[in-house]
Motif scaffolding. Structure first.
Motif, PDB file in Angstrom:
ATOM      1  N   ALA A  20       0.829  -1.204   0.000  1.00 31.77           N
ATOM      2  CA  ALA A  20       0.000   0.000   0.000  1.00 31.77           C
ATOM      3  C   ALA A  20       0.867   1.260   0.000  1.00 31.77           C
ATOM      4  O   ALA A  20       0.484   2.297  -0.556  1.00 31.77           O
ATOM      5  N   GLU A  21       2.051   1.167   0.606  1.00 34.36           N
ATOM      6  CA  GLU A  21       2.965   2.323   0.583  1.00 34.36           C
ATOM      7  C   GLU A  21       3.514   2.547  -0.829  1.00 34.36           C
ATOM      8  O   GLU A  21       3.627   3.691  -1.291  1.00 34.36           O
ATOM      9  N   LEU A  22       3.831   1.451  -1.498  1.00 29.81           N
ATOM     10  CA  LEU A  22       4.312   1.578  -2.883  1.00 29.81           C
ATOM     11  C   LEU A  22       3.209   2.132  -3.779  1.00 29.81           C
ATOM     12  O   LEU A  22       3.484   2.854  -4.749  1.00 29.81           O
ATOM     13  N   ALA A  23       1.948   1.804  -3.457  1.00 35.23           N
ATOM     14  CA  ALA A  23       0.831   2.324  -4.256  1.00 35.23           C
ATOM     15  C   ALA A  23       0.790   3.850  -4.173  1.00 35.23           C
ATOM     16  O   ALA A  23       0.571   4.537  -5.180  1.00 35.23           O
ATOM     17  N   ARG A 115      13.644   7.250  -0.765  1.00 31.64           N
ATOM     18  CA  ARG A 115      12.645   7.807   0.156  1.00 31.64           C
ATOM     19  C   ARG A 115      11.656   8.705  -0.586  1.00 31.64           C
ATOM     20  O   ARG A 115      10.577   9.000  -0.082  1.00 31.64           O
ATOM     21  N   GLY A 116      12.060   9.209  -1.742  1.00 29.77           N
ATOM     22  CA  GLY A 116      11.202  10.079  -2.530  1.00 29.77           C
ATOM     23  C   GLY A 116      11.444   9.795  -3.998  1.00 29.77           C
ATOM     24  O   GLY A 116      12.569   9.451  -4.381  1.00 29.77           O
ATOM     25  N   ALA A 155       3.094   7.105   3.033  1.00 30.46           N
ATOM     26  CA  ALA A 155       1.917   6.647   3.776  1.00 30.46           C
ATOM     27  C   ALA A 155       1.216   5.565   2.965  1.00 30.46           C
ATOM     28  O   ALA A 155       1.281   5.561   1.731  1.00 30.46           O
ATOM     29  N   ALA A 156       0.542   4.664   3.645  1.00 26.31           N
ATOM     30  CA  ALA A 156      -0.178   3.592   2.945  1.00 26.31           C
ATOM     31  C   ALA A 156      -1.382   4.167   2.195  1.00 26.31           C
ATOM     32  O   ALA A 156      -2.090   5.024   2.720  1.00 26.31           O
ATOM     33  N   GLY A 273       7.325   5.596  14.526  1.00 28.58           N
ATOM     34  CA  GLY A 273       5.947   5.976  14.821  1.00 28.58           C
ATOM     35  C   GLY A 273       5.616   5.939  16.310  1.00 28.58           C
ATOM     36  O   GLY A 273       4.470   6.199  16.695  1.00 28.58           O
ATOM     37  N   ALA A 274       6.609   5.642  17.161  1.00 35.40           N
ATOM     38  CA  ALA A 274       6.339   5.569  18.607  1.00 35.40           C
ATOM     39  C   ALA A 274       5.909   6.932  19.136  1.00 35.40           C
ATOM     40  O   ALA A 274       6.356   7.971  18.647  1.00 35.40           O
TER      41      ALA A 274
END
Lengths: 314, 254
Positions: A20-23, A115-116, A155-156, A273-274
């Motif tokens: 989903a992140e790759l999407a 990353r981008g 983000a997913a 994400g903590a």
């Protein structure tokens, strides 16, 4: 208009979050082009399609379990059929194999640690994180190209799943030279870092296996679960189920106390994400401080002893 | 059993990493280099296999500052020989260029197995083991954490996320990207190191570039801060005071 093919990893029978992140990454560069996701093997999940136009599957008895060569040939066959401009794979154990292998099989350039991503003219341009994220490199390649994307960089994607479309391609999966003779499931030791609310994570800075016990009283005072970064796991100082990061577990506790962890990208992706991150490291330039809410530059043993005393006073 | 162990020197990330004036590479003038930790494990796995079933281990590296000493150290650790591949490519070398030269070498040497580290921190051009395997038409696998030899094959444990793993039975010849060796990389004694320093490492031309399309580095930059938090200083006692207060404020401790 850029057509993108993304490789969705399947592990333990389910499609991994990286798909989903790759999407999202793919939609960002497609500009009206088509975004296809590809699931290789038996575990093709129909719900794995948010954010893509088509969810393609390639299945065969020879793809029932993971064989790097067979999966690479299947990916190459999908590449030939779909003719994408960009192929996105995750920086995962599967992407590590299959991204460069596709590049090797089809004479494509490959970019790692992205990353981008952007597409400028007939080139894909990626912002990458070499040297454990200490440097940011802008890397470009002529289309078509393979780009490996860091987990957590995007983000997913959300939205409705799309229908599954089976790709029926002539595949030669004979003589791969590899037979997957055993599939090992995670040991059920009762350790589940994904639900831990407090985690104390030790890194290479802890020095050796015996020194981990120095954190016992502090962990007890914090009611925290013990975790380790990859070098600690690889050295055999802690078992695999306690690993945080790309090849371990992604965690999201309320408190993450990091002791002697430098913060390689694969680690940061697993814990950034903590809710509250406190990091202790002797190196003021350690990348862990980029994601920590509070940082302390000192010897971790001094800090553990000092904090333990403070908490005992309460 | 002929094994090639491919070793790469990388910037020591405990030191400063600066960008060169041209902005296209890091400043390598004063940088400390160290053996890629995964290549260290690859060499150890190669030696373990050789010790178990016999054969020869050749340590291989692409020419560059510090490479001669690294290869001599590999010999001191037990490698039967070493070869340095000379080239005129600027660093960091692409995995494609490496794969082209290593494919030639593996063929010329009649190698049964090529082991290298699963990755390097410089792999913006992709990872070597699967690229080399695909180029050569040899079986390949990455993230390997231990190898057991059979007759004409090996069983390799491949690590996946979350504690999942596979045992892959891999026919030889093959290429593996090693994550962890079956045993800890060994230290080398001073006397063996002194003996090895007298060795002359043979050179071989890495040949011309593969002619395959590769990515290029356009520019390097210091990474933008990802919103790094508050630094609480370098004094453990004072920092512990602050952290304890933060934990109380946020209700983590009573």
């Amino acid at each position: 208009m850029v057509n993108v093919l993304i490789l969705a990893d399947v592990l333990g029978g389910s499609v991994q979050p990286i798909g989903a992140e790759l999407a999202t990454a793919a939609r960002g560069i497609a500009g009206g082009g088509r975004v296809d996701a590809l699931v290789i093997g038996h575990a093709a999940g129909a719900e794995a399609g948010p954010g893509v136009d088509r969810l393609l599957t390639i299945d065969s008895p020879d793809l029932a379990v993971y064989d790097p060569v067979a999966f690479a040939r299947a990916l190459a066959a999908a590449f030939d059929a779909v003719k994408p401009d960009v192929v996105l794979v995750g920086y995962t154990s599967f992407g590590l194999d299959l991204g460069p292998a596709l590049a090797g099989l089809r004479n494509l350039p490959v970019i790692g640690y992205s990353r981008g991503i952007d597409v400028v003219g007939d080139k894909v341009q990626a912002t990458t994180a070499p040297y454990a994220g200490r440097i940011e490199a802008t890397v470009s390649a002529q289309l078509p190209a393979v780009v490996s994307v860091m987990p957590g960089a995007f983000a997913a994607a959300e939205g409705e799943a799309v229908a599954v479309e089976a790709l029926l391609l002539p595949l030669d999966l004979s003589d791969t030279g590899i037979q997957n003779i055993q599939q090992i499931e995670p040991a059920s030791t009762g350790v589940d870092l994904t639900i831990a609310e407090r985690i104390v994570c030790v890194g290479r800075g802890i020095g050796d296996a015996d020194s981990i016990s120095v954190t016992d009283d502090l962990r007890s005072a914090l009611a925290a679960e013990l975790a380790g970064s990859r070098p600690v796991i690889d050295a055999g100082w802690l078992p695999k189920e306690r690993q945080v990061g790309k090849s371990g577990t992604r965690v999201k506790p309320k408190l993450y106390l990091s002791l002697g962890v430098s913060g390689a990208p694969e680690h940061l992706e697993g814990m950034s994400g903590a809710d509250l991150i406190v990091a202790v490291n002797t190196d003021p330039k350690a990348p862990i401080f980029e994601v920590a809410h509070y940082g302390v530059v000192c010897d971790l043993f001094d800090f553990v002893e000092a904090l333990e005393t403070r908490l005992a006073d309460t | 059993m002929r094994i090639l162990a491919v070793l790469r020197l990388l910037p020591d990330l405990t030191g400063d990493i600066d960008i060169a004036d041209d902005g296209a590479d890091i400043d390598r003038e004063w940088i400390d280099l160290k053996l890629n930790e995964f290549d260290d494990h690859a060499l150890e796995e190669a030696l373990a296999i050789r010790d178990a079933v016999g054969g020869e281990v050749t340590a291989v590296a692409f020419d560059g500052h510090g490479v001669d000493r690294m290869l001599k150290t590999a010999i001191a650790r037990g490698a039967d020989g070493a070869v340095v591949l000379t080239h005129d490519r600027p660093p960091p070398m692409t995995a494609s260029d490496m794969a082209a030269a290593l494919a030639d070498l593996a063929t010329a040497e009649g190698a049964d197995l090529v082991l290298t580290g699963v990755l390097t921190t410089e792999d913006v051009f992709g990872h070597l083991a699967p690229l080399l395997g695909a180029r050569m038409g040899w079986p390949f696998a990455s993230a390997i954490s231990g190898v057991e030899m059979g007759e004409g094959y090996l069983d390799a444990r491949q690590e996946h996320a979350g504690g999942y793993a596979n045992i892959l039975r891999v026919q030889l010849p093959a290429v593996l990207g090693i994550q962890t060796a079956s045993r800890a990389p060994r230290y080398v004694s001073g006397s063996k190191l002194r003996d090895a320093m007298k060795e002359k490492i043979p050179q071989r031309d890495a040949g011309t570039a593969g002619g395959w399309p590769v990515a290029t580095i356009d520019a390097l930059a210091e990474p933008a801060a990802r919103g790094g938090g508050e630094m609480l200083g370098e004094d453990a006692e004072a920092a512990a005071d602050k952290v304890a207060a933060i934990l109380r404020d946020q209700g983590v401790v009573g």
